[in-house]
Write an enzyme that holds these catalytic residues in place. Structure first.
Site, PDB file in Angstrom:
ATOM      1  CG  HIS A 139      -7.523  12.934  10.311  1.00 26.08           C
ATOM      2  ND1 HIS A 139      -8.059  12.089   9.362  1.00 26.08           N
ATOM      3  CD2 HIS A 139      -6.301  13.301   9.831  1.00 26.08           C
ATOM      4  CE1 HIS A 139      -7.208  11.977   8.346  1.00 26.08           C
ATOM      5  NE2 HIS A 139      -6.133  12.683   8.619  1.00 26.08           N
ATOM      6  CE  LYS A 194      -4.223  15.262  -6.184  1.00 25.16           C
ATOM      7  NZ  LYS A 194      -3.266  14.782  -5.242  1.00 25.16           N
ATOM      8  NE  ARG A 219       0.492  10.116   9.615  1.00 21.79           N
ATOM      9  CZ  ARG A 219      -0.149  10.046   8.475  1.00 21.79           C
ATOM     10  NH1 ARG A 219      -1.066   9.128   8.286  1.00 21.79           N
ATOM     11  NH2 ARG A 219       0.136  10.891   7.498  1.00 21.79           N
ATOM     12  CB  SER A 241      -6.863   9.005   4.776  1.00 19.34           C
ATOM     13  OG  SER A 241      -7.201   9.880   5.807  1.00 19.34           O
TER      14      SER A 241
END
Ligand code: ADP
Length: 146
Positions: free
Chosen positions: A18, A42, A91, A128
Protein backbone atom coordinates in the site's frame (compact mmCIF):
# COMPACT_ATOMS: atom_id res chain seq x y z
CA UNK A 1 -6.49 23.81 -9.03
CA UNK A 2 -4.74 21.04 -7.16
CA UNK A 3 -5.35 17.55 -8.49
CA UNK A 4 -6.38 15.12 -5.77
CA UNK A 5 -6.35 11.33 -5.98
CA UNK A 6 -8.25 9.05 -3.62
CA UNK A 7 -6.65 5.75 -2.57
CA UNK A 8 -9.41 3.76 -0.86
CA UNK A 9 -9.00 0.39 0.84
CA UNK A 10 -9.53 -1.66 3.96
CA UNK A 11 -5.84 -1.36 4.93
CA UNK A 12 -6.29 -3.99 7.65
CA UNK A 13 -3.30 -3.66 8.07
CA UNK A 14 -1.62 -1.06 5.81
CA UNK A 15 1.33 -2.88 4.19
CA UNK A 16 4.51 -2.03 2.29
CA UNK A 17 2.51 -2.72 -0.91
CA UNK A 18 0.00 0.00 0.00
CA UNK A 19 2.82 2.38 0.94
CA UNK A 20 4.42 1.78 -2.47
CA UNK A 21 1.16 2.69 -4.24
CA UNK A 22 0.79 5.89 -2.16
CA UNK A 23 4.35 7.01 -2.94
CA UNK A 24 3.93 6.34 -6.64
CA UNK A 25 0.56 8.15 -6.65
CA UNK A 26 2.31 11.24 -5.27
CA UNK A 27 4.13 11.40 -8.61
CA UNK A 28 0.79 11.59 -10.43
CA UNK A 29 -1.32 13.77 -8.14
CA UNK A 30 -0.71 16.97 -6.16
CA UNK A 31 -2.48 15.43 -3.17
CA UNK A 32 -3.38 11.88 -2.17
CA UNK A 33 -6.19 11.04 0.24
CA UNK A 34 -5.74 7.61 1.80
CA UNK A 35 -9.23 6.52 2.85
CA UNK A 36 -9.94 3.61 5.17
CA UNK A 37 -13.28 2.21 4.05
CA UNK A 38 -15.29 0.23 6.56
CA UNK A 39 -18.57 -1.59 6.87
CA UNK A 40 -20.40 -1.15 10.19
CA UNK A 41 -21.67 -4.75 9.90
CA UNK A 42 -18.18 -6.25 9.58
CA UNK A 43 -15.64 -6.22 12.37
CA UNK A 44 -12.09 -5.80 11.12
CA UNK A 45 -8.85 -7.10 12.60
CA UNK A 46 -7.60 -3.63 13.60
CA UNK A 47 -10.16 -0.99 14.53
CA UNK A 48 -10.75 1.77 11.98
CA UNK A 49 -9.27 4.27 14.47
CA UNK A 50 -6.09 2.17 14.79
CA UNK A 51 -5.73 1.92 11.02
CA UNK A 52 -6.24 5.64 10.48
CA UNK A 53 -3.91 6.46 13.40
CA UNK A 54 -1.06 4.29 12.11
CA UNK A 55 -1.32 5.62 8.53
CA UNK A 56 -1.48 9.26 9.76
CA UNK A 57 1.61 8.67 11.88
CA UNK A 58 3.44 7.18 8.90
CA UNK A 59 2.78 10.20 6.67
CA UNK A 60 2.93 12.88 9.38
CA UNK A 61 5.78 14.64 7.56
CA UNK A 62 4.14 14.57 4.11
CA UNK A 63 1.66 17.48 3.82
CA UNK A 64 0.42 16.21 0.43
CA UNK A 65 -1.08 13.08 2.06
CA UNK A 66 -4.22 13.11 4.19
CA UNK A 67 -5.82 10.10 5.86
CA UNK A 68 -9.56 9.70 6.42
CA UNK A 69 -12.11 6.99 7.07
CA UNK A 70 -15.43 6.54 5.32
CA UNK A 71 -18.36 4.22 5.10
CA UNK A 72 -20.73 3.83 2.18
CA UNK A 73 -19.94 4.04 -1.51
CA UNK A 74 -16.38 4.94 -2.51
CA UNK A 75 -17.65 7.21 -5.30
CA UNK A 76 -19.73 9.21 -2.82
CA UNK A 77 -16.66 9.74 -0.68
CA UNK A 78 -14.57 10.53 -3.78
CA UNK A 79 -17.05 13.28 -4.71
CA UNK A 80 -17.17 14.56 -1.13
CA UNK A 81 -13.41 15.01 -0.99
CA UNK A 82 -13.18 16.46 -4.50
CA UNK A 83 -11.04 13.64 -5.90
CA UNK A 84 -10.25 13.69 -9.60
CA UNK A 85 -9.62 9.93 -9.71
CA UNK A 86 -9.66 6.76 -7.63
CA UNK A 87 -6.32 4.95 -7.32
CA UNK A 88 -6.13 1.16 -6.93
CA UNK A 89 -3.31 -1.38 -7.06
CA UNK A 90 -3.35 -4.65 -8.99
CA UNK A 91 -1.23 -7.68 -8.17
CA UNK A 92 -2.88 -10.54 -10.01
CA UNK A 93 -5.31 -11.25 -12.82
CA UNK A 94 -7.95 -11.80 -10.12
CA UNK A 95 -7.31 -8.24 -8.84
CA UNK A 96 -7.48 -7.02 -12.43
CA UNK A 97 -10.88 -8.58 -13.12
CA UNK A 98 -12.33 -7.22 -9.90
CA UNK A 99 -10.84 -3.76 -10.34
CA UNK A 100 -11.98 -3.49 -13.98
CA UNK A 101 -15.53 -4.19 -12.90
CA UNK A 102 -15.39 -1.72 -10.00
CA UNK A 103 -13.78 0.95 -12.20
CA UNK A 104 -16.51 0.54 -14.80
CA UNK A 105 -19.35 0.72 -12.27
CA UNK A 106 -17.78 3.67 -10.47
CA UNK A 107 -17.31 5.58 -13.73
CA UNK A 108 -20.92 4.91 -14.72
CA UNK A 109 -22.17 6.07 -11.31
CA UNK A 110 -20.10 9.21 -11.02
CA UNK A 111 -17.91 9.87 -14.06
CA UNK A 112 -14.87 9.44 -11.80
CA UNK A 113 -12.04 7.52 -13.46
CA UNK A 114 -9.91 4.86 -11.75
CA UNK A 115 -6.15 4.72 -12.17
CA UNK A 116 -4.81 1.16 -11.77
CA UNK A 117 -1.17 0.89 -10.74
CA UNK A 118 0.54 -2.47 -11.18
CA UNK A 119 2.11 -3.76 -7.95
CA UNK A 120 5.88 -3.46 -7.77
CA UNK A 121 7.33 -6.99 -8.17
CA UNK A 122 8.82 -7.04 -4.68
CA UNK A 123 5.35 -6.49 -3.16
CA UNK A 124 3.24 -8.46 -5.61
CA UNK A 125 2.64 -11.35 -3.18
CA UNK A 126 1.95 -9.16 -0.19
CA UNK A 127 -1.60 -8.80 1.09
CA UNK A 128 -3.28 -7.67 4.28
CA UNK A 129 -4.98 -11.06 4.56
CA UNK A 130 -1.61 -12.89 4.55
CA UNK A 131 -0.42 -10.49 7.28
CA UNK A 132 -3.53 -11.19 9.37
CA UNK A 133 -3.10 -14.94 8.92
CA UNK A 134 0.56 -14.80 10.01
CA UNK A 135 -0.26 -12.56 12.98
CA UNK A 136 -3.01 -14.97 14.01
CA UNK A 137 -0.30 -17.63 14.41
CA UNK A 138 1.88 -15.19 16.37
CA UNK A 139 4.34 -14.64 13.55
CA UNK A 140 6.12 -11.27 13.55
CA UNK A 141 4.76 -9.30 10.55
CA UNK A 142 6.82 -6.14 11.02
CA UNK A 143 8.92 -6.90 7.91
CA UNK A 144 5.77 -6.46 5.78
CA UNK A 145 4.66 -3.17 7.31
CA UNK A 146 6.03 0.33 6.65
P1 ADP B 1 -9.83 -3.68 -0.41
O1 ADP B 1 -10.52 -4.47 0.66
O2 ADP B 1 -10.58 -2.43 -0.79
O3 ADP B 1 -9.37 -4.45 -1.60
P2 ADP B 1 -7.07 -3.59 0.52
O4 ADP B 1 -6.60 -2.85 1.71
O5 ADP B 1 -6.93 -5.07 0.52
O6 ADP B 1 -8.58 -3.10 0.34
O7 ADP B 1 -6.35 -3.03 -0.78
C1 ADP B 1 -6.46 -1.68 -1.16
C2 ADP B 1 -5.87 -1.51 -2.56
O8 ADP B 1 -4.47 -1.78 -2.52
C3 ADP B 1 -6.44 -2.48 -3.60
O9 ADP B 1 -6.51 -1.81 -4.84
C4 ADP B 1 -5.41 -3.58 -3.65
O10 ADP B 1 -5.41 -4.23 -4.90
C5 ADP B 1 -4.14 -2.77 -3.44
N1 ADP B 1 -3.05 -3.57 -2.89
C6 ADP B 1 -3.09 -4.40 -1.83
N2 ADP B 1 -1.88 -4.96 -1.61
C7 ADP B 1 -1.07 -4.47 -2.57
C8 ADP B 1 0.31 -4.70 -2.92
N3 ADP B 1 1.07 -5.56 -2.23
N4 ADP B 1 0.82 -4.03 -3.98
C9 ADP B 1 0.03 -3.20 -4.69
N5 ADP B 1 -1.27 -2.95 -4.43
C10 ADP B 1 -1.81 -3.58 -3.39
Amino acid sequence: MRCRGLFPGSFDPFTLGHDDIVKRALGLFDEVVVAVGYNEQKKGWLSVEERVGKIRELYADEPRITVESYTGLTVDFARKCGAKAIIRGIRTTADFEYEMQMADVNRQLSGIETILLPASPQFASLSSSVCRELAHFHHDISEFLP
